[in-house]
Motif scaffolding. Structure first.
Motif, mmCIF file in Angstrom:
data_model
loop_
_atom_site.group_PDB
_atom_site.id
_atom_site.type_symbol
_atom_site.label_atom_id
_atom_site.label_comp_id
_atom_site.label_asym_id
_atom_site.label_seq_id
_atom_site.Cartn_x
_atom_site.Cartn_y
_atom_site.Cartn_z
ATOM 1 N N GLY A 209 -2.571 20.611 -38.867
ATOM 2 C CA GLY A 209 -3.683 21.535 -39.009
ATOM 3 C C GLY A 209 -3.431 22.924 -38.473
ATOM 4 N N GLY A 210 -2.163 23.276 -38.285
ATOM 5 C CA GLY A 210 -1.851 24.575 -37.707
ATOM 6 C C GLY A 210 -2.016 24.612 -36.206
ATOM 7 N N LEU A 211 -2.447 23.481 -35.615
ATOM 8 C CA LEU A 211 -2.666 23.412 -34.167
ATOM 9 C C LEU A 211 -1.521 22.712 -33.450
ATOM 10 C CD1 LEU A 211 -6.442 22.443 -34.268
ATOM 11 C CD2 LEU A 211 -5.447 24.714 -33.953
ATOM 12 N N LYS A 212 -0.816 21.847 -34.174
ATOM 13 C CA LYS A 212 0.360 21.173 -33.644
ATOM 14 C C LYS A 212 1.448 21.186 -34.701
ATOM 15 C CE LYS A 212 -0.979 18.016 -29.953
ATOM 16 N NZ LYS A 212 -0.805 16.634 -29.459
ATOM 17 N N GLN A 213 2.682 21.142 -34.241
ATOM 18 C CA GLN A 213 3.800 21.184 -35.183
ATOM 19 C C GLN A 213 3.795 19.941 -36.072
ATOM 20 O OE1 GLN A 213 7.613 21.556 -33.327
ATOM 21 N NE2 GLN A 213 8.723 21.778 -35.259
ATOM 22 N N ALA A 214 4.029 20.150 -37.350
ATOM 23 C CA ALA A 214 4.103 19.051 -38.315
ATOM 24 C C ALA A 214 4.964 19.518 -39.477
ATOM 25 C CB ALA A 214 2.707 18.666 -38.810
ATOM 26 N N VAL A 215 5.581 18.570 -40.179
ATOM 27 C CA VAL A 215 6.387 18.971 -41.330
ATOM 28 C C VAL A 215 5.445 19.565 -42.372
ATOM 29 C CG1 VAL A 215 8.271 17.353 -40.930
ATOM 30 C CG2 VAL A 215 6.275 16.604 -42.221
ATOM 31 N N LEU A 253 0.129 2.906 -35.118
ATOM 32 C CA LEU A 253 0.663 3.232 -33.807
ATOM 33 C C LEU A 253 -0.085 4.406 -33.203
ATOM 34 C CD1 LEU A 253 4.502 3.042 -34.564
ATOM 35 C CD2 LEU A 253 3.101 1.299 -33.410
ATOM 36 N N LEU A 254 -0.448 4.267 -31.945
ATOM 37 C CA LEU A 254 -0.992 5.372 -31.184
ATOM 38 C C LEU A 254 0.172 5.971 -30.394
ATOM 39 C CD1 LEU A 254 -4.325 5.521 -29.249
ATOM 40 C CD2 LEU A 254 -2.236 6.382 -28.202
ATOM 41 N N ILE A 255 0.475 7.220 -30.651
ATOM 42 C CA ILE A 255 1.640 7.872 -30.058
ATOM 43 C C ILE A 255 1.199 8.757 -28.891
ATOM 44 C CG2 ILE A 255 3.664 9.294 -30.494
ATOM 45 C CD1 ILE A 255 3.594 6.751 -32.168
ATOM 46 N N THR A 256 1.865 8.598 -27.746
ATOM 47 C CA THR A 256 1.596 9.454 -26.606
ATOM 48 C C THR A 256 2.879 10.158 -26.180
ATOM 49 O OG1 THR A 256 2.002 7.661 -25.017
ATOM 50 C CG2 THR A 256 -0.269 7.994 -25.754
ATOM 51 N N MET A 257 2.720 11.326 -25.575
ATOM 52 C CA MET A 257 3.843 12.045 -24.983
ATOM 53 C C MET A 257 3.487 12.351 -23.535
ATOM 54 S SD MET A 257 5.762 15.586 -26.109
ATOM 55 C CE MET A 257 6.285 14.872 -27.666
ATOM 56 N N ASP A 258 4.283 11.815 -22.638
ATOM 57 C CA ASP A 258 3.985 11.941 -21.204
ATOM 58 C C ASP A 258 2.561 11.483 -20.911
ATOM 59 O OD1 ASP A 258 6.533 12.959 -20.757
ATOM 60 O OD2 ASP A 258 5.880 15.044 -20.924
ATOM 61 N N ASP A 259 2.208 10.354 -21.535
ATOM 62 C CA ASP A 259 0.907 9.696 -21.352
ATOM 63 C C ASP A 259 -0.274 10.486 -21.919
ATOM 64 O OD1 ASP A 259 2.073 7.497 -20.050
ATOM 65 O OD2 ASP A 259 2.052 8.569 -18.133
ATOM 66 N N GLU A 260 -0.007 11.549 -22.666
ATOM 67 C CA GLU A 260 -1.070 12.293 -23.330
ATOM 68 C C GLU A 260 -1.026 11.999 -24.828
ATOM 69 O OE1 GLU A 260 -3.426 14.227 -22.018
ATOM 70 O OE2 GLU A 260 -2.709 13.878 -19.969
ATOM 71 N N LEU A 261 -2.202 11.858 -25.431
ATOM 72 C CA LEU A 261 -2.265 11.549 -26.860
ATOM 73 C C LEU A 261 -1.523 12.600 -27.680
ATOM 74 C CD1 LEU A 261 -3.436 9.881 -29.237
ATOM 75 C CD2 LEU A 261 -5.451 11.366 -29.128
ATOM 76 N N ASP A 262 -0.627 12.136 -28.543
ATOM 77 C CA ASP A 262 0.096 13.038 -29.440
ATOM 78 C C ASP A 262 -0.356 12.873 -30.881
ATOM 79 O OD1 ASP A 262 2.525 14.938 -29.699
ATOM 80 O OD2 ASP A 262 2.859 13.444 -31.280
ATOM 81 N N GLY A 263 -0.696 11.645 -31.290
ATOM 82 C CA GLY A 263 -1.133 11.455 -32.661
ATOM 83 C C GLY A 263 -1.263 9.998 -33.048
ATOM 84 N N ILE A 264 -1.636 9.795 -34.282
ATOM 85 C CA ILE A 264 -1.756 8.462 -34.884
ATOM 86 C C ILE A 264 -0.758 8.358 -36.018
ATOM 87 C CG2 ILE A 264 -3.219 7.002 -36.328
ATOM 88 C CD1 ILE A 264 -3.953 6.785 -33.436
#
Length: 298
Positions: A209-215, A253-264
């Motif tokens: 959504g322009g808020l996080k990096q994505a292909v 899968l619920l993906i976290t990075m350093d225990d913070e939500l990153d995405g689904i």
């Protein structure tokens, strides 16, 4: 407001609320917008003379469908300016949704993505007919078309969808097993093992959504996809981890990075391999994965 007490209107609306939300969500692909449609439906419902309504469920679905169609036409114009790829908003769902095979398939990420390629009217007709089993006359009232026109629209929409979705959706157990193998291959950095769980023509869709990096565009093919994930893991600025959850009626899968939500991370599995990958990273679309959203076809 009507000949019947307000309590009756409230009780009727509450009794069908999960159904109405599900209808709106399948038409819109957004839980937040579906909630807004329910508010609009309620405001119209309380002004109805219930003595004149012989089928309250059908009447409520008709109001909801019309409001959802109006909103969808507005949203489609906005989505033309959306940054990157647009994916439906994921919902955390309860085990009973997964147990209802038809309901789970109708809200699956794979089908919801295909529904995005239909026109608003085609989408509404497909949802009401295929997911909820309404007859052509009832759908005609909801979309303000003749039954004959609705029959043609339904046929066209069904043909379009069938040509684009997996012929035999994988069971929850099959999907879970493939996801577990995928996670192991990523954690170990085993390219061969990863290739073994990817279909040759696998496609990745990612929404930031322009808020996080994505292909920015779909990535196609097992080799490019495998290298995308293994390369991304090496470049990750923190520690990534994944745990199984249930999203839109299917294991994900619920993906976290350093225990913070990153995405689904959701998938469509075909012949024991991942055929489609959907990675939602847009934080504005991750508000409905902390609590289960009740869905219903009745």
């Amino acid at each position: 407001m009507t000949d019947e007490p307000a309590e009756t209107a409230t009780e009727t609306f509450v009794a069908h609320r999960n159904l109405l939300f599900t209808v709106a969500y399948e038409i819109l692909g957004s839980g937040a917008d579906a909630e807004d449609v329910l508010q609009e439906t309620w405001l119209r419902w309380v002004g109805v003379d219930l003595a004149e309504v012989w089928d309250r469920r059908a009447y409520l679905v008709r109001i909801t469908t019309r409001q959802a169609l109006n909103r969808l036409r507005t949203l489609q114009r906005r989505r033309e300016d959306y940054v990157g790829q647009w994916l439906p908003e994921p919902l955390l769902t309860s085990p009973d949704v997964a147990e209802d095979v038809l309901l789970a398939e109708s809200v699956s990420m794979a089908l919801m993505v295909v529904l995005e390629t239909l026109s608003p009217t085609e989408r509404a007709v497909f949802v009401l007919r295929e997911s909820f089993g309404f007859d052509y006359a009832e759908i005609a009232d909801a979309v303000e078309k003749s039954p004959a026109a609705v029959r043609q629209i339904a046929h066209r929409a069904r043909s379009h969808v069938e040509s684009r979705r997996p012929r035999r959706p994988a069971s929850a157990a099959e999907t879970r097993e493939v996801l577990e193998a995928f996670v192991v291959s990523i954690e170990t950095g085993d390219l061969r093992a990863l290739m073994d769980v990817l279909a040759p023509d696998v496609v990745v869709l990612s929404d930031g959504g322009g808020l996080k990096q994505a292909v920015p565009n779909p990535v196609r093919g097992a080799d490019p996809v495998a290298r995308l994930f293994l390369g991304g893991l090496r470049k990750a600025p923190g520690v990534l981890s994944a745990r199984l959850t249930t999203i839109n009626g299917s294991p994900a899968l619920l993906i976290t990075m350093d225990d913070e939500l990153d995405g689904i991370f959701a998938v469509a599995v075909h012949d024991a391999r991942i055929a489609r990958m959907y990675y939602m990273r847009n934080p504005e679309k991750l508000s409905r994965i902390s609590a289960e959203t009740p869905l219903s076809r009745s």
